[in-house]
Structures are given as structure tokens and as C-alpha cells.
Design a protein around this motif. Structure first.
Motif, short mmCIF file in Angstrom:
data_model
loop_
_atom_site.label_atom_id
_atom_site.label_comp_id
_atom_site.label_asym_id
_atom_site.label_seq_id
_atom_site.Cartn_x
_atom_site.Cartn_y
_atom_site.Cartn_z
N SER A 116 0.86 -1.18 0.00
CA SER A 116 0.00 0.00 0.00
C SER A 116 0.89 1.23 0.00
O SER A 116 2.09 1.15 0.28
CB SER A 116 -0.93 0.02 1.22
N ALA A 117 0.32 2.35 -0.34
CA ALA A 117 1.02 3.63 -0.31
C ALA A 117 0.18 4.59 0.52
O ALA A 117 -1.04 4.67 0.34
CB ALA A 117 1.21 4.17 -1.72
N THR A 118 0.82 5.30 1.42
CA THR A 118 0.14 6.30 2.23
C THR A 118 0.77 7.65 1.91
O THR A 118 1.98 7.80 2.03
CB THR A 118 0.26 5.98 3.73
N VAL A 119 -0.05 8.58 1.48
CA VAL A 119 0.44 9.91 1.11
C VAL A 119 -0.45 10.98 1.74
O VAL A 119 -1.61 10.72 2.07
CB VAL A 119 0.48 10.10 -0.43
N ARG A 120 0.15 12.17 1.88
CA ARG A 120 -0.58 13.31 2.40
C ARG A 120 -0.80 14.33 1.29
O ARG A 120 0.05 14.49 0.42
CB ARG A 120 0.19 13.96 3.53
N SER A 121 -1.90 15.03 1.37
CA SER A 121 -2.15 16.12 0.43
C SER A 121 -1.11 17.21 0.69
O SER A 121 -0.52 17.28 1.77
CB SER A 121 -3.57 16.66 0.61
N SER A 122 -0.89 18.06 -0.30
CA SER A 122 0.14 19.10 -0.18
C SER A 122 -0.19 20.08 0.95
O SER A 122 0.72 20.65 1.55
CB SER A 122 0.33 19.83 -1.50
N ASP A 123 -1.46 20.25 1.27
CA ASP A 123 -1.83 21.14 2.37
C ASP A 123 -1.79 20.43 3.73
O ASP A 123 -2.09 21.03 4.75
CB ASP A 123 -3.20 21.78 2.12
N ARG A 124 -1.44 19.15 3.71
CA ARG A 124 -1.27 18.32 4.91
C ARG A 124 -2.57 18.21 5.74
O ARG A 124 -2.54 18.07 6.95
CB ARG A 124 -0.10 18.80 5.75
N VAL A 125 -3.69 18.21 5.04
CA VAL A 125 -4.99 18.09 5.69
C VAL A 125 -5.47 16.65 5.66
O VAL A 125 -6.09 16.18 6.61
CB VAL A 125 -6.02 19.01 4.98
N VAL A 126 -5.14 15.94 4.58
CA VAL A 126 -5.67 14.60 4.35
C VAL A 126 -4.52 13.61 4.15
O VAL A 126 -3.52 13.92 3.51
CB VAL A 126 -6.56 14.59 3.09
N GLU A 127 -4.69 12.41 4.72
CA GLU A 127 -3.77 11.31 4.48
C GLU A 127 -4.58 10.15 3.90
O GLU A 127 -5.57 9.73 4.49
CB GLU A 127 -3.11 10.88 5.79
N ALA A 128 -4.15 9.70 2.72
CA ALA A 128 -4.88 8.62 2.03
C ALA A 128 -3.97 7.41 1.90
O ALA A 128 -2.78 7.55 1.61
CB ALA A 128 -5.34 9.08 0.66
N THR A 129 -4.55 6.23 2.09
CA THR A 129 -3.83 4.98 1.88
C THR A 129 -4.51 4.25 0.73
O THR A 129 -5.74 4.11 0.70
CB THR A 129 -3.85 4.10 3.15
N VAL A 130 -3.68 3.81 -0.22
CA VAL A 130 -4.17 3.19 -1.44
C VAL A 130 -3.51 1.82 -1.59
O VAL A 130 -2.31 1.67 -1.36
CB VAL A 130 -3.85 4.08 -2.66
N GLY A 131 -4.30 0.81 -1.98
CA GLY A 131 -3.80 -0.54 -2.20
C GLY A 131 -3.20 -0.70 -3.58
O GLY A 131 -3.26 0.20 -4.42
N ALA A 132 -2.65 -1.88 -3.84
CA ALA A 132 -1.93 -2.15 -5.09
C ALA A 132 -2.82 -2.07 -6.32
O ALA A 132 -2.32 -1.84 -7.42
CB ALA A 132 -1.27 -3.53 -5.03
N GLN A 133 -4.11 -2.21 -6.18
CA GLN A 133 -5.01 -2.11 -7.32
C GLN A 133 -5.62 -0.72 -7.43
O GLN A 133 -6.56 -0.50 -8.19
CB GLN A 133 -6.11 -3.18 -7.23
N GLY A 134 -5.07 0.23 -6.68
CA GLY A 134 -5.54 1.60 -6.74
C GLY A 134 -6.75 1.89 -5.86
O GLY A 134 -7.28 2.99 -5.87
N GLU A 135 -7.16 0.91 -5.07
CA GLU A 135 -8.34 1.09 -4.23
C GLU A 135 -8.00 1.89 -2.97
O GLU A 135 -6.92 1.74 -2.41
CB GLU A 135 -8.95 -0.27 -3.84
N LEU A 136 -8.89 2.75 -2.58
CA LEU A 136 -8.71 3.54 -1.36
C LEU A 136 -8.97 2.63 -0.17
O LEU A 136 -10.05 2.04 -0.05
CB LEU A 136 -9.70 4.72 -1.36
N THR A 137 -7.98 2.48 0.71
CA THR A 137 -8.13 1.58 1.86
C THR A 137 -8.13 2.33 3.19
O THR A 137 -8.42 1.74 4.22
CB THR A 137 -7.02 0.52 1.88
N GLY A 138 -7.78 3.61 3.15
CA GLY A 138 -7.80 4.40 4.38
C GLY A 138 -7.80 5.88 4.07
O GLY A 138 -7.25 6.32 3.05
#
Length: 147
Positions: A34-56
Motif C-alpha cells: 500500500s502507499a500512504t500519502v498526504r495532500s500538499s496542504d497536509r490536511v488529508v492522508e490517504a492509503t491506497v492498495g496495489a489495485q488503486g483502491e482507497l483503503t484508508g
């Protein structure tokens, strides 16, 4: 001197089995990725699985409470797209060796994958990295060498 046909078939079968095992290992590794990234404004953190699905999805430090709906939506979309692009790159890097021909004398030809067709819009966040099929890149290199 050429090898007897039976030996060549046995070698090709051994290569095929080794490739199948390597692909299975790669798939198993990616299932857990999975990949966990933050938006540039550091408001949101999203975790995405290997198939591009939003997991968190996390809203950091309650900063979202001071945002309008469109601003928050933009932050969410940015983080999700960055995560999808990051996972797409990881998948491409993992499977890149299978797109290349095997060593001299190998029966493995390599497979041609159209990454843009596979990942579609996930590559839009790839910060300008061009990902075309391996054979298209090879054709371009051959054309450049002949000029």
C-alpha cells in the motif's frame, strides 16, 4: 552445435516455471502493498492498495473543519491520486523485469504491456514520467540509433 530438442524443451520449461514462481512471489508481495500519502496542504492522508483502491482516509489535526467542501474534496482527490500513482509505479517497477527478453539463449521473449491501458488515470499523477509499452520504447531507441 545445436542442443538436442529435448534439452531445449527442458530448458524452456525450467525457465517458464522459474518465471511463474517469480510472478507469483511478486503478486503475493503486491497483495500486501500500500502507499500512504498526504495532500500538499497536509490536511488529508490517504492509503491506497496495489489495485488503486482507497483503503484508508484520515483527516489530520482537524484542519478540515476550517475548509469549504470543495477545498476538502480537492485535498482528498489530490492525496488519493498521488497514492494511486505511487502504487502504479511500484507495480510497474515490480513487473518490469518480465517485460524484458531473457538472457542470450533464453526462450523468454518478454511481454509487452501497455501501462497506460492497465492503469489509466492513475498515471496522471505520475509527475510527467512517461510510461509506454516496453516494445514502443525499444522501437524508439532503435530509431534513434539508426539516425
Amino acid at each position: 552445435m545445436t542442443e538436442p530438442l529435448q534439452e531445449r524443451i527442458a530448458q524452456a520449461m525450467a525457465e517458464l516455471q522459474a518465471t511463474q514462481a517469480a510472478v507469483a512471489r511478486a503478486e503475493a508481495d503486491l497483495r500486501q502493498a500500500s502507499a500512504t500519502v498526504r495532500s500538499s496542504d497536509r490536511v488529508v492522508e490517504a492509503t491506497v492498495g496495489a489495485q488503486g483502491e482507497l483503503t484508508g482516509l484520515k483527516f489530520l489535526d482537524n484542519k478540515h473543519q476550517n475548509m469549504t467542501g470543495p477545498q476538502l474534496a480537492s485535498s482528498i482527490l489530490e492525496a488519493v491520486q498521488q497514492g494511486r500513482a505511487q502504487m502504479a509505479r511500484r507495480v510497474m517497477d515490480t513487473f518490469e523485469p518480465f517485460t524484458q527478453p531473457g538472457p542470450e539463449g533464453s526462450a523468454r521473449r518478454g511481454i509487452d504491456l501497455d501501462w497506460n491501458r492497465i492503469f489509466g488515470s492513475a498515471l496522471d499523477g505520475d509527475q510527467g514520467r512517461s510510461r509506454r509499452s516496453s516494445r514502443a520504447r525499444l522501437r524508439d531507441e532503435i530509431d534513434e540509433d539508426s539516425q
